[in-house]
Design an enzyme around this catalytic site. Structure first.
Site, PDB file in Angstrom:
ATOM      1  N   LYS A 157       0.850  -1.203   0.000  1.00 58.96           N
ATOM      2  CA  LYS A 157       0.000   0.000   0.000  1.00 58.96           C
ATOM      3  C   LYS A 157       0.880   1.245   0.000  1.00 58.96           C
ATOM      4  O   LYS A 157       2.098   1.154   0.216  1.00 58.96           O
ATOM      5  CB  LYS A 157      -0.911  -0.021   1.223  1.00 58.96           C
ATOM      6  CG  LYS A 157      -0.173   0.020   2.554  1.00 58.96           C
ATOM      7  CD  LYS A 157      -1.118  -0.231   3.715  1.00 58.96           C
ATOM      8  CE  LYS A 157      -0.365  -0.207   5.034  1.00 58.96           C
ATOM      9  NZ  LYS A 157      -1.219  -0.647   6.158  1.00 58.96           N
ATOM     10  N   TYR A 206      17.954  29.235   9.733  1.00 60.17           N
ATOM     11  CA  TYR A 206      16.796  29.999  10.207  1.00 60.17           C
ATOM     12  C   TYR A 206      16.637  29.862  11.723  1.00 60.17           C
ATOM     13  O   TYR A 206      16.785  28.771  12.280  1.00 60.17           O
ATOM     14  CB  TYR A 206      15.517  29.496   9.536  1.00 60.17           C
ATOM     15  CG  TYR A 206      15.406  29.863   8.076  1.00 60.17           C
ATOM     16  CD1 TYR A 206      15.368  31.193   7.670  1.00 60.17           C
ATOM     17  CD2 TYR A 206      15.327  28.872   7.105  1.00 60.17           C
ATOM     18  CE1 TYR A 206      15.248  31.527   6.326  1.00 60.17           C
ATOM     19  CE2 TYR A 206      15.210  29.192   5.765  1.00 60.17           C
ATOM     20  CZ  TYR A 206      15.174  30.530   5.382  1.00 60.17           C
ATOM     21  OH  TYR A 206      15.055  30.852   4.053  1.00 60.17           O
TER      22      TYR A 206
END
Ligand code: PLP
Length: 366
Positions: free
Chosen positions: A35, A256
């Protein structure tokens, strides 16, 4: 030149992990669970390593069609069954076996016109409370299915919530056995964690095991056990290269938010890989990574297209050096996806499913 990032799918590793599943599952047949596009590996790529499975289990009908397009003639099981009545037409046409987990799906079957009776897996909710009929409603559903001309054979199935953890599976085994002991039909209970941890207990491996994550080289019960413990090997490598280096002085910060501050002079490398590639943004400083096969850690925040790594243990690293985000590095070096996932507060499943479409992925036949 394209960005240097790429993902590799290792066919030999998939085949190895499938053999491991067989070795622990005893006489049971093995569903390869494919899946979510084979846990992010790509159905077509994964199929090359998993074609020795007894069947394939998935839940998206389009993925079932892709498997048939690969000329797979063996069993395919839809783990969630049909989502609407007309899905049954595809089941008839492609000979898909399907889960039946509720009375409504039985109503749809009863109204379905087919020349080819279906094989169905009736699912019990033995305690997970996701899909399935409760034990006290199971027998009535079984009898209804058994009487339908649309149904050729009814198999029995349930799913464990805690095969990887402390609570274990005994309470669900008891619920399942209590309501099914005198019903005929093949049985399927075990996911990867149950296969690896509980398959020696009576009735757990049963007739079919449903092996997912173990096939893809991730331990379902990490960090209690790692892939080395279970004899598994990584099936996916995410790798890139350094595109810059920086010399830091004490007090310099990285990235950042300046979440990393150098305490001493050091060198860092900038890697062409960021969260837009599927690398977890929640990976903080010290998430493991290999540079030229040497284990080191990330520093600072992961950006969209880049991340930074500490080059202290790899003084020879330079622009172009190979960086292994997870999987196989140069030589014998290896970095389990579980190590990275754990550092980012998630699980291997999520990382392998999340590799972004912009990352070129190819088969490694080695
Ligand atoms: C996904 C899934 C599996 C496989 O689970 P793993 O933990 O990856 O082995 C087995 N059974 C069902 C019903 C599933 O949805």
């Amino acid at each position: 030149m394209p960005r240097p990032i790429e993902a590799l799918v290792h066919v030999d590793a998939l085949a190895h992990n499938l053999r491991r599943a067989r070795a622990v599952a005893g006489d049971a047949q093995v569903w390869a669970v494919v899946k979510a596009n084979a846990y992010g590996h790509g159905i077509e790529r994964a199929f090359r390593g998993l074609r020795g499975a007894d069947g394939f289990a998935l839940l998206d009908l389009a993925e079932a069609e892709r498997l048939r397009a690969l000329d797979w003639r063996g069993p395919i099981l839809l783990l969630e069954g049909c989502f609407e009545p007309r899905d049954l037409e595809l089941c008839s046409r492609l000979d898909l076996w399907h889960v039946v987990h509720c009375d409504v799906q039985i109503d749809w079957l009863a109204a379905h016109k087919t020349h080819r009776p279906h094989r169905v897996f009736l699912k019990m909710n033995s305690g997970m409370n996701r899909l399935g009929l409760r034990p006290d409603a199971f027998r009535a559903a079984w009898a209804r299915l058994d009487a339908l001309p649309q149904v050729a054979e009814v198999s029995l199935m349930t799913h464990f919530s805690d095969a990887d953890g402390e609570r274990g599976i005994a309470h669900q085994m008891a619920a399942f056995a209590g309501a099914t002991h005198d019903l005929p039909g093949e049985r399927s209970l075990a996911n990867s964690a149950a296969v690896l941890r509980h398959a020696t207990a009576a009735g757990v491996a049963a007739d079919w095991v449903r092996a997912g994550i173990l096939l893809y080289g991730s331990a379902p019960d990490f960090p209690a056990h790692d892939i080395r413990h279970w004899g598994l090997t990584p099936t996916m490598t995410l790798r890139s290269r350094l595109i810059a280096t920086q010399h830091l002085q004490p007090g310099d910060t990285v990235g950042y938010g300046s979440t990393y501050r150098a305490g001493q002079p050091m060198r860092i490398g900038i890697v062409a890989c960021g969260y837009a590639d599927g690398y977890p943004r929640h990976a903080g400083t010290d998430t493991p990574v290999l540079v030229d096969g040497v284990r080191t850690g990330t520093v600072g925040r992961v950006s969209m297209d880049m991340l930074a790594v500490d080059l202290t243990p790899v003084p020879g690293a330079a622009i172009g050096s190979e960086v292994t985000l997870w999987g196989r590095g140069p030589g014998d070096a290896q970095l389990a996806i579980d190590d990275v996932a754990h550092a980012a507060g998630t699980i291997g499943y999520e990382l392998m499913c999340a590799v972004a479409p912009r990352v070129p992925m190819r088969v490694d036949e080695a």
